[in-house]
Write an enzyme that holds these catalytic residues in place. Structure first.
Site, PDB file in Angstrom:
ATOM      1  N   LYS A 177       0.836  -1.324  -0.460  1.00  0.00           N
ATOM      2  CA  LYS A 177      -0.043  -0.216  -0.390  1.00  0.00           C
ATOM      3  C   LYS A 177       1.246   1.503   0.478  1.00  0.00           C
ATOM      4  O   LYS A 177       1.884   1.287   0.292  1.00  0.00           O
ATOM      5  CB  LYS A 177      -0.713   0.047   1.451  1.00  0.00           C
ATOM      6  CG  LYS A 177      -1.468  -1.430   1.208  1.00  0.00           C
ATOM      7  CD  LYS A 177      -2.558  -1.144   2.100  1.00  0.00           C
ATOM      8  CE  LYS A 177      -3.955  -2.286   2.506  1.00  0.00           C
ATOM      9  NZ  LYS A 177      -4.670  -2.349   3.634  1.00  0.00           N
ATOM     10  N   TYR A 209     -12.020  -2.854  -3.774  1.00  0.00           N
ATOM     11  CA  TYR A 209     -12.324  -2.902  -2.126  1.00  0.00           C
ATOM     12  C   TYR A 209     -13.474  -3.296  -2.519  1.00  0.00           C
ATOM     13  O   TYR A 209     -14.743  -2.856  -1.721  1.00  0.00           O
ATOM     14  CB  TYR A 209     -11.464  -1.673  -1.558  1.00  0.00           C
ATOM     15  CG  TYR A 209     -10.354  -2.165  -0.807  1.00  0.00           C
ATOM     16  CD1 TYR A 209     -10.013  -3.225  -0.178  1.00  0.00           C
ATOM     17  CD2 TYR A 209      -9.746  -1.299  -1.125  1.00  0.00           C
ATOM     18  CE1 TYR A 209      -9.596  -3.691  -0.156  1.00  0.00           C
ATOM     19  CE2 TYR A 209      -8.394  -1.177  -1.088  1.00  0.00           C
ATOM     20  CZ  TYR A 209      -7.914  -2.479   0.085  1.00  0.00           C
ATOM     21  OH  TYR A 209      -6.660  -2.904   1.021  1.00  0.00           O
ATOM     22  N   ASN A 246      -1.897  -0.293   7.400  1.00  0.00           N
ATOM     23  CA  ASN A 246      -1.754  -1.422   7.476  1.00  0.00           C
ATOM     24  C   ASN A 246      -0.657  -2.415   6.484  1.00  0.00           C
ATOM     25  O   ASN A 246      -0.027  -3.073   6.658  1.00  0.00           O
ATOM     26  CB  ASN A 246      -2.319  -2.734   8.258  1.00  0.00           C
ATOM     27  CG  ASN A 246      -3.639  -2.566   7.086  1.00  0.00           C
ATOM     28  OD1 ASN A 246      -3.489  -1.712   5.981  1.00  0.00           O
ATOM     29  ND2 ASN A 246      -3.979  -3.760   7.281  1.00  0.00           N
ATOM     30  N   HIS A 271      -1.590  -5.589   1.319  1.00  0.00           N
ATOM     31  CA  HIS A 271      -2.239  -6.417   1.786  1.00  0.00           C
ATOM     32  C   HIS A 271      -2.879  -7.443   1.048  1.00  0.00           C
ATOM     33  O   HIS A 271      -1.416  -7.593  -0.243  1.00  0.00           O
ATOM     34  CB  HIS A 271      -3.699  -5.419  -0.108  1.00  0.00           C
ATOM     35  CG  HIS A 271      -4.535  -6.302  -0.538  1.00  0.00           C
ATOM     36  ND1 HIS A 271      -5.967  -6.375   0.499  1.00  0.00           N
ATOM     37  CD2 HIS A 271      -4.578  -7.365  -1.018  1.00  0.00           C
ATOM     38  CE1 HIS A 271      -6.783  -6.887  -0.750  1.00  0.00           C
ATOM     39  NE2 HIS A 271      -5.786  -8.148  -2.213  1.00  0.00           N
ATOM     40  N   GLU A 305      -8.966 -10.582  -8.581  1.00  0.00           N
ATOM     41  CA  GLU A 305      -8.119 -10.170  -7.919  1.00  0.00           C
ATOM     42  C   GLU A 305      -6.590  -9.589  -8.732  1.00  0.00           C
ATOM     43  O   GLU A 305      -6.327  -8.381  -9.196  1.00  0.00           O
ATOM     44  CB  GLU A 305      -7.480  -9.410  -6.356  1.00  0.00           C
ATOM     45  CG  GLU A 305      -8.297  -9.337  -5.563  1.00  0.00           C
ATOM     46  CD  GLU A 305      -8.465  -9.288  -4.047  1.00  0.00           C
ATOM     47  OE1 GLU A 305      -9.331  -9.111  -3.044  1.00  0.00           O
ATOM     48  OE2 GLU A 305      -6.751  -9.961  -3.787  1.00  0.00           O
TER      49      GLU A 305
HETATM   50  N1  UDP Z   1      -9.641  -1.460   8.017  1.00  0.00           N
HETATM   51  C1  UDP Z   1      -9.896  -0.151   8.127  1.00  0.00           C
HETATM   52  N2  UDP Z   1     -10.457  -0.152   8.959  1.00  0.00           N
HETATM   53  C2  UDP Z   1     -11.167  -1.413   9.562  1.00  0.00           C
HETATM   54  C3  UDP Z   1     -11.587  -2.321   9.180  1.00  0.00           C
HETATM   55  C4  UDP Z   1     -10.250  -2.308   7.779  1.00  0.00           C
HETATM   56  O1  UDP Z   1      -9.658   1.047   7.348  1.00  0.00           O
HETATM   57  O2  UDP Z   1     -12.656  -0.850  10.712  1.00  0.00           O
HETATM   58  C5  UDP Z   1      -8.601  -1.262   6.158  1.00  0.00           C
HETATM   59  C6  UDP Z   1      -7.728  -1.866   6.407  1.00  0.00           C
HETATM   60  O3  UDP Z   1      -6.390  -1.450   5.535  1.00  0.00           O
HETATM   61  C7  UDP Z   1      -7.915  -3.476   5.638  1.00  0.00           C
HETATM   62  C8  UDP Z   1      -7.713  -2.980   4.926  1.00  0.00           C
HETATM   63  O4  UDP Z   1      -9.859  -2.178   5.342  1.00  0.00           O
HETATM   64  O5  UDP Z   1      -5.800  -4.071   5.704  1.00  0.00           O
HETATM   65  C9  UDP Z   1      -9.360  -4.139   4.462  1.00  0.00           C
HETATM   66  O6  UDP Z   1     -10.028  -4.719   5.187  1.00  0.00           O
HETATM   67  P1  UDP Z   1     -10.062  -5.980   5.476  1.00  0.00           P
HETATM   68  O7  UDP Z   1     -11.436  -6.320   6.558  1.00  0.00           O
HETATM   69  O8  UDP Z   1     -10.368  -6.922   4.113  1.00  0.00           O
HETATM   70  O9  UDP Z   1      -8.791  -6.578   6.199  1.00  0.00           O
HETATM   71  P2  UDP Z   1      -8.044  -7.625   5.172  1.00  0.00           P
HETATM   72  O10 UDP Z   1      -7.973  -8.589   4.848  1.00  0.00           O
HETATM   73  O11 UDP Z   1      -6.498  -6.648   4.453  1.00  0.00           O
HETATM   74  O12 UDP Z   1      -6.199  -7.877   6.077  1.00  0.00           O
HETATM   75 MG    MG Z   2      -9.225  -8.286   2.605  1.00  0.00          MG
END
Ligand code: UDP
Ligand code: MG
Length: 148
Positions: free
Chosen positions: A9, A49, A112, A115, A126
């Site tokens: 990211k 997303y 974080n 991805h 994807e």
């Molecule tokens: N995210 C966020 N707040 C939240 C949950 C998710 O900003 O409460 C963001 C975070 O950057 C995350 C992304 O949205 O990586 C996608 O969420 P997902 O649940 O798919 O998590 P991931 O698969 O990336 O672990």
């Molecule tokens: Mg995810």
């Protein structure tokens, strides 16, 4: 062989973590099949997303992803989707174990760093979205040293 989509990211790119992150996947034994540095448009980030469009953090997430260039990658290997998620660590870096990418390099959930696809089916979608041109069809000569 299974493939996954991994994206570093904008914060990971800005913070100079590209080499470190690629090294972790390489050293594990996975094979790099596609790699590019790209800045994506809002509509593209929204598509990536789309499953999260109803979430309260969706707009902030889209702003984050379009805030700078990202590294889009395809990695290949046995169980790479699940293992890739383990290498990345839990979504919230507060819960990510030390030794994982998020556990070692991130603090806030909205910054974080990386991805990774959450299933083989998401990976397929994807990879098709990010690499419509296809990936590179090469095989590593290390195959017999990594797989029994
Ligand atoms: N995210 C966020 N707040 C939240 C949950 C998710 O900003 O409460 C963001 C975070 O950057 C995350 C992304 O949205 O990586 C996608 O969420 P997902 O649940 O798919 O998590 P991931 O698969 O990336 O672990
Ligand atoms: Mg995810």
């Amino acid at each position: 062989m299974e493939q996954t989509f991994i994206m570093i990211k904008p914060d990971g790119v800005q913070r100079g973590l590209v080499g470190e992150i690629i090294a972790r996947f390489e050293k594990k034994g996975f094979t790099l099949k596609g790699l590019k540095l790209v800045s994506v448009e809002r509509s593209f980030a929204e598509k990536h997303y789309a499953d999260l469009s109803a979430k309260p953090f969706f707009n902030g997430l889209v702003e984050y992803i379009i805030s700078g260039p990202v590294i889009a990658m395809v990695w290949e290997g046995k169980k790479v989707v699940l293992t890739g998620r383990k290498i990345i660590g839990a979504t919230n870096p507060a819960d990510s174990a030390p030794g994982t990418i998020r556990g070692d390099f991130a603090i806030d959930i909205g910054r974080n760093v990386i991805h990774g696809s959450d299933s083989v089916e998401s990976a397929r979608k994807e990879i098709a979205l990010w690499f419509p041109e296809g990936v590179v069809g090469w095989q590593t000569s290390l195959q017999p040293w990594i797989y029994e």
